[in-house]
Design an enzyme around this catalytic site. Structure first.
Site, PDB file in Angstrom:
ATOM      1  N   ILE A 114      90.934  13.586  85.165  1.00 20.40           N
ATOM      2  CA  ILE A 114      90.660  14.356  83.950  1.00 20.40           C
ATOM      3  C   ILE A 114      89.389  13.793  83.335  1.00 20.40           C
ATOM      4  O   ILE A 114      89.343  12.628  82.962  1.00 20.40           O
ATOM      5  CB  ILE A 114      91.845  14.262  82.967  1.00 20.40           C
ATOM      6  N   CYS A 115      88.341  14.601  83.220  1.00 17.64           N
ATOM      7  CA  CYS A 115      87.026  14.051  82.894  1.00 17.64           C
ATOM      8  C   CYS A 115      86.216  14.978  82.005  1.00 17.64           C
ATOM      9  O   CYS A 115      86.556  16.133  81.807  1.00 17.64           O
ATOM     10  CB  CYS A 115      86.223  13.816  84.175  1.00 17.64           C
ATOM     11  N   THR A 116      85.118  14.434  81.489  1.00 14.80           N
ATOM     12  CA  THR A 116      84.086  15.216  80.815  1.00 14.80           C
ATOM     13  C   THR A 116      82.759  14.941  81.505  1.00 14.80           C
ATOM     14  O   THR A 116      82.378  13.779  81.663  1.00 14.80           O
ATOM     15  CB  THR A 116      83.981  14.837  79.327  1.00 14.80           C
TER      16      THR A 116
END
Length: 395
Positions: free
Chosen positions: A142-144
């Protein structure tokens, strides 16, 4: 019936509270400023560099690194086994992983199987557990990720690696167990051939795919998970059943970093190659307009959203939701990231201000393991371990 209604109301109230909390102090904050160079309570420390010699046989490439990191890898592998045994106390699943998983999955492409065998031998961890550790990243990332272009047409790529949601919460210090255990496993890697850099990446020791990297002077690449019903579990099941015409996403990103020689070639491979799990590929190049988010289903590309500074699109932002849909109301990192980029402005985007954006809650959160900043043209690649002290949202 009244009891069920009360439970439903309690759950609804809790969900609304969480949704509101993510968009109100202290869970969010004004866009951070002057956080670079990294220091203070949100900075855990630097990330060490290791060289991976591609001239060595695949079995031996990770030897030096894994001698250093074996104890930390054993800690996280044991944590994962303990979590599995909590749900299936008989230990049968772990036994299947150790004894059956390598045979069920069959041969991996290219050098990856031999590399994992070498890691298993050096660390004295069963091959099945090393394979499951590598599969792990196909499902829980889960990343930006952001690619931005300044007024001079110069590109900067930034990403927060968020990992470990729902994988054990430590009530003593309010942290995710796996997130914290990944921090000492975080490494910067310089992949070399003939003593020359082929590409650089930030990764986790024991993982042979790539999640974040760049080819100096050519392009940068980060990988975000895409949630979908037709997801990675189905792809893995198809692989086990013998349908092996798709690539593991982490292996694809590494293959692109290792072999592609241009932004366009990388984009073509990331757009057209069949993959086991849905994903977002965030790609940056070395000249104006070369930046995009590729939204992938397992078999095809659904969307390629590109920079277009002339039309006012000087950045692209990707979290874990399709850009044409609203983010999940409990997990909106996209809105604060865009707000901070807009406040920063194209005139002021830089390594420093990109780090500010990635340091602003909830873009920075309890799941954030590290932040990476990349300047393809200048050959800069910096990775920093992160912390998010309380008050801080869990994701």
């Amino acid at each position: 019936m009244p009891g069920r209604s009360r439970v439903a109301l309690v759950l609804l109230a809790a969900a609304v509270s969480c949704a509101v909390a993510q968009h109100a102090p202290p869970w969010t904050e004004d866009c951070r400023k002057s956080t670079y160079p990294p220091s203070g309570p949100t900075y855990r420390g630097p990330v060490p560099w290791y060289t991976i010699n591609l001239d060595l046989p695949p079995y031996k490439r990770w030897h030096e690194l894994m001698l250093d990191k074996a104890p930390m890898l054993k800690v996280i592998v044991n944590s994962l086994k303990n979590m599995i045994n909590t749900f299936v106390p008989s230990g049968k699943i772990v036994q299947v992983v150790d004894e059956k998983l390598p045979g069920l999955l069959g041969n991996f492409p290219g050098p990856f199987e031999e590399e994992m065998k070498g890691i298993a031998a050096v660390t004295d961890i069963p091959l099945g557990e090393i394979i499951s550790f590598n599969i792990f990243y196909e499902l829980f990332t889960i990343c930006t990720s952001i690619v931005a272009e300044d007024k001079k047409g110069h590109l900067i790529h930034g990403r927060n690696m968020d990992f470990g949601v729902f994988l054990g919460w430590n009530i003593n210090n309010d942290t995710w167990v796996i997130t914290e255990q990944l921090k000492p496993l975080t490494v910067n890697l310089d992949f070399q051939r003939n003593n020359k850099t082929v590409f650089k990446a930030s990764s986790f020791a024991g993982y042979v795919g790539m999640l974040t990297g760049f080819k100096p002077g050519l392009f940068s690449l980060s990988l975000n998970e895409r949630f979908s019903i037709n997801g990675g579990y189905l792809g893995i099941l198809e692989w086990i059943l013998g349908k092996k015409d798709a690539m593991w996403i982490g292996f694809l990103t590494r293959t692109v970093l290792e072999n592609s020689t241009s932004y366009e070639e990388a984009k073509n491979l990331l757009t057209k190659t069949k993959i086991l799990a849905p994903a977002y590929f965030i790609l940056g190049g070395n000249q104006s307009g070369e930046g995009c988010v590729i939204t992938r289903d397992r078999k095809e590309s659904l969307d390629v959203y590109e920079l277009d500074a002339k039309q006012g699109r000087w950045y692209v932002v990707q979290t874990n939701y399709d850009r044409w849909k609203h983010p999940f109301f409990l997990d909106d990192r996209r809105t604060p990231a865009k707000m901070c980029l807009n406040r920063t402005s194209q005139e002021n985007i830089s390594f420093e201000t990109m780090y500010d954006v990635l340091s602003t809650k909830p873009v920075l959160n309890k799941l954030t393991v590290y932040t990476t900043l990349i300047d393809v043209t200048k050959g800069q690649f910096e990775t920093y371990l992160r912390d998010c002290p309380d008050p801080c949202i869990g994701w």
